[in-house]
Scaffold this motif. Structure first.
Motif, mmCIF file in Angstrom:
data_model
loop_
_atom_site.group_PDB
_atom_site.id
_atom_site.type_symbol
_atom_site.label_atom_id
_atom_site.label_comp_id
_atom_site.label_asym_id
_atom_site.label_seq_id
_atom_site.Cartn_x
_atom_site.Cartn_y
_atom_site.Cartn_z
ATOM 1 N N GLN A 114 15.773 -13.364 -4.362
ATOM 2 C CA GLN A 114 17.146 -12.862 -4.375
ATOM 3 C C GLN A 114 17.123 -11.386 -4.021
ATOM 4 O O GLN A 114 16.330 -10.616 -4.561
ATOM 5 C CB GLN A 114 17.780 -13.075 -5.751
ATOM 6 N N GLY A 160 22.333 -9.781 -3.641
ATOM 7 C CA GLY A 160 22.621 -10.968 -4.432
ATOM 8 C C GLY A 160 22.425 -12.275 -3.686
ATOM 9 O O GLY A 160 22.511 -13.341 -4.283
ATOM 10 N N ARG A 175 23.128 -23.587 -4.581
ATOM 11 C CA ARG A 175 23.425 -24.490 -5.692
ATOM 12 C C ARG A 175 22.668 -25.802 -5.543
ATOM 13 O O ARG A 175 22.189 -26.379 -6.524
ATOM 14 C CB ARG A 175 24.933 -24.751 -5.781
ATOM 15 N N LYS A 216 19.170 -25.259 -6.608
ATOM 16 C CA LYS A 216 19.094 -25.184 -8.065
ATOM 17 C C LYS A 216 19.146 -26.583 -8.672
ATOM 18 O O LYS A 216 18.435 -26.888 -9.631
ATOM 19 C CB LYS A 216 20.251 -24.324 -8.584
ATOM 20 N N GLU A 238 16.564 -21.658 -13.578
ATOM 21 C CA GLU A 238 17.922 -21.627 -14.128
ATOM 22 C C GLU A 238 18.469 -20.208 -14.279
ATOM 23 O O GLU A 238 19.675 -20.004 -14.296
ATOM 24 C CB GLU A 238 17.948 -22.318 -15.498
ATOM 25 N N ASN A 239 17.591 -19.196 -14.385
ATOM 26 C CA ASN A 239 18.070 -17.831 -14.612
ATOM 27 C C ASN A 239 18.545 -17.134 -13.337
ATOM 28 O O ASN A 239 19.041 -16.020 -13.394
ATOM 29 C CB ASN A 239 16.992 -16.981 -15.292
ATOM 30 N N VAL A 240 18.423 -17.776 -12.175
ATOM 31 C CA VAL A 240 18.884 -17.185 -10.921
ATOM 32 C C VAL A 240 20.407 -17.280 -10.864
ATOM 33 O O VAL A 240 20.978 -18.352 -11.075
ATOM 34 C CB VAL A 240 18.254 -17.908 -9.710
ATOM 35 N N LYS A 241 21.052 -16.152 -10.598
ATOM 36 C CA LYS A 241 22.515 -16.117 -10.533
ATOM 37 C C LYS A 241 22.952 -16.188 -9.086
ATOM 38 O O LYS A 241 22.530 -15.391 -8.267
ATOM 39 C CB LYS A 241 23.038 -14.839 -11.189
ATOM 40 N N ILE A 242 23.824 -17.138 -8.797
ATOM 41 C CA ILE A 242 24.327 -17.342 -7.441
ATOM 42 C C ILE A 242 25.733 -16.755 -7.355
ATOM 43 O O ILE A 242 26.526 -16.890 -8.278
ATOM 44 C CB ILE A 242 24.346 -18.847 -7.097
ATOM 45 N N ASN A 243 26.047 -16.119 -6.228
ATOM 46 C CA ASN A 243 27.369 -15.523 -5.974
ATOM 47 C C ASN A 243 27.682 -14.362 -6.899
ATOM 48 O O ASN A 243 28.830 -14.105 -7.191
ATOM 49 C CB ASN A 243 28.484 -16.558 -6.106
ATOM 50 N N GLU A 244 26.688 -13.652 -7.368
ATOM 51 C CA GLU A 244 26.938 -12.480 -8.200
ATOM 52 C C GLU A 244 26.275 -11.284 -7.561
ATOM 53 O O GLU A 244 25.061 -11.216 -7.471
ATOM 54 C CB GLU A 244 26.399 -12.681 -9.616
#
Length: 142
Positions: free
Chosen positions: A36, A73, A100, A103, A110-116
């Motif tokens: 990321q 991001g 997504r 994922k 699971e700790n990866v943030k998408i669209n942030e």
């Protein structure tokens, strides 16, 4: 000459025809890692936090430059270098929908943030600026 019924130039028509093509999801292979983008550095370079826990300085490949825009991001596929572990090359950028899917397949943790894109704590009411009364700034008159 016949009248141009399509309008625009060849480049615009070519771009419009490839806009809705759905490509196959590309998984990582040996010598590749998911990551990321944490910071854009300019000149086609960026800092990428990879899934294996290593922060790498990555270079956007020439085929992607000025065609695929990478932002902070974004989830990307990084090609690792054999001779430099702290550097890599971005070879694919995943859309939010593709990320997504990755994922859901269990490729991304699971700790990866998408669209942030925000790295901060998300408090929009404070902008981080504090005024000091002793500095001569009268807060009441602003």
């Amino acid at each position: 000459m016949p009248k141009n019924k399509l309008g625009g130039n060849k480049a615009k028509r070519a771009k419009a025809s490839t806009e809705n093509n759905k490509k196959e999801l590309e998984f990582k292979e040996d010598g590749q890692e998911y990551g990321q983008i944490t910071r854009m550095l300019g000149n086609g370079r960026c800092d990428v936090q990879c899934v294996d826990g290593v922060k790498r300085l990555c270079h956007i490949r020439g085929k992607m430059r000025k065609k695929v825009w990478c932002n902070q991001g974004d989830i990307v596929l990084v090609s690792l270098r054999d001779f430099q572990d702290e550097k890599g090359d971005i070879i694919t950028k995943y859309t939010a929908e593709e990320a997504r899917s990755l994922k859901n397949y269990g490729e991304l943790p699971e700790n990866v943030k998408i669209n942030e894109t925000d790295i901060g704590d998300g408090d929009d009411s404070e902008d981080g600026v504090e005024f000091d009364e002793a500095a001569g700034v009268d807060v009441d008159n602003i």
